[in-house]
Design an enzyme around this catalytic site. Structure first.
Site, PDB file in Angstrom:
ATOM      1  CG  HIS A 118      -1.856  -1.187   1.181  1.00  7.95           C
ATOM      2  ND1 HIS A 118      -1.609  -2.324   1.914  1.00  7.95           N
ATOM      3  CD2 HIS A 118      -3.002  -1.414   0.501  1.00  7.95           C
ATOM      4  CE1 HIS A 118      -2.569  -3.199   1.691  1.00  7.95           C
ATOM      5  NE2 HIS A 118      -3.425  -2.673   0.839  1.00  7.95           N
TER       6      HIS A 118
ATOM      7  CG  HIS B  74      -1.441  -0.113  -4.434  1.00  3.37           C
ATOM      8  ND1 HIS B  74      -1.983  -1.108  -5.227  1.00  3.37           N
ATOM      9  CD2 HIS B  74      -2.426   0.287  -3.591  1.00  3.37           C
ATOM     10  CE1 HIS B  74      -3.249  -1.288  -4.881  1.00  3.37           C
ATOM     11  NE2 HIS B  74      -3.536  -0.454  -3.901  1.00  3.37           N
TER      12      HIS B  74
ATOM     13  CG  HIS C 107      -7.055   3.193  -3.246  1.00  2.20           C
ATOM     14  ND1 HIS C 107      -6.038   3.626  -4.071  1.00  2.20           N
ATOM     15  CD2 HIS C 107      -6.789   1.910  -2.936  1.00  2.20           C
ATOM     16  CE1 HIS C 107      -5.202   2.641  -4.260  1.00  2.20           C
ATOM     17  NE2 HIS C 107      -5.619   1.576  -3.588  1.00  2.20           N
ATOM     18  CG  ASP C 108      -4.748   1.363  -0.172  1.00  5.35           C
ATOM     19  OD1 ASP C 108      -5.728   1.130   0.568  1.00  5.35           O
ATOM     20  OD2 ASP C 108      -4.341   0.554  -1.024  1.00  5.35           O
TER      21      ASP C 108
END
Length: 173
Positions: A26, A30, A67-68
């Protein structure tokens, strides 16, 4: 489309990138990969078929890069079982994903150097925020199968003219 100054976007992207810790998965690479995949999905089917409007498309891109955000490297089950502060804060419901949304929004609203949506109409800001929240919360692996089925259905419909695209989507998801 939204007249967001380029320097503001660069500041925001750089600051979000800094919020991706160096952990094995993460991480910022990514996030870039997910952003790229989102771009391909949008521009190779969804946008041409009129499935997305501009504000939702912007929400897709922002959700992809955020998103992460600030991921600890531990999955939700671990956070819940160990009674981590994130699990407690979010009542054992998607603690990572809730943290990614809250952390990214806290950052984006913390400075005029990153607050890209300040000049948008309130309705557009609300639609954008709702899209980002929904998309990031949908990345919880416990919701993955249901989301994947729904996505496949929408994307396959949008790509009826190109069987190869639908096959790629079915393979990826």
């Amino acid at each position: 489309m939204f007249n967001i100054p380029e320097q503001l976007l660069l500041n925001m992207f750089s600051r979000i990138e800094e919020g991706y810790p160096d952990n094995p998965y993460h991480n910022r690479v990514h996030a870039a990969s997910v952003f790229h995949m989102m771009h391909l999905l949008i521009h190779n089917g969804l946008i041409q078929q009129g499935v997305l409007d501009g504000i939702t498309m912007l929400g897709c891109y922002l959700a992809a890069i955020c998103h992460d955000y600030d991921h600890s490297g531990f999955n939700n089950d671990h956070l819940i079982k160990t009674k981590s502060p994130l699990a407690i804060t979010y009542n054992d419901v998607s603690p990572n994903e809730n943290h990614h949304v809250a952390g990214a929004y806290t950052l984006l609203l913390s400075s005029p150097d990153y607050y890209f949506s300040k000049d948008m109409a309130l309705e557009d800001r609300n639609i954008l925020r709702a899209a980002i929240i929904e998309l990031i919360l949908a990345t919880d692996m416990k919701k993955h199968l249901a989301c994947s089925r729904s996505f496949r259905r929408v994307y396959s419909t949008a790509c009826l003219c190109d069987c190869n695209q639908a096959q790629i989507v079915n393979h990826v998801f």
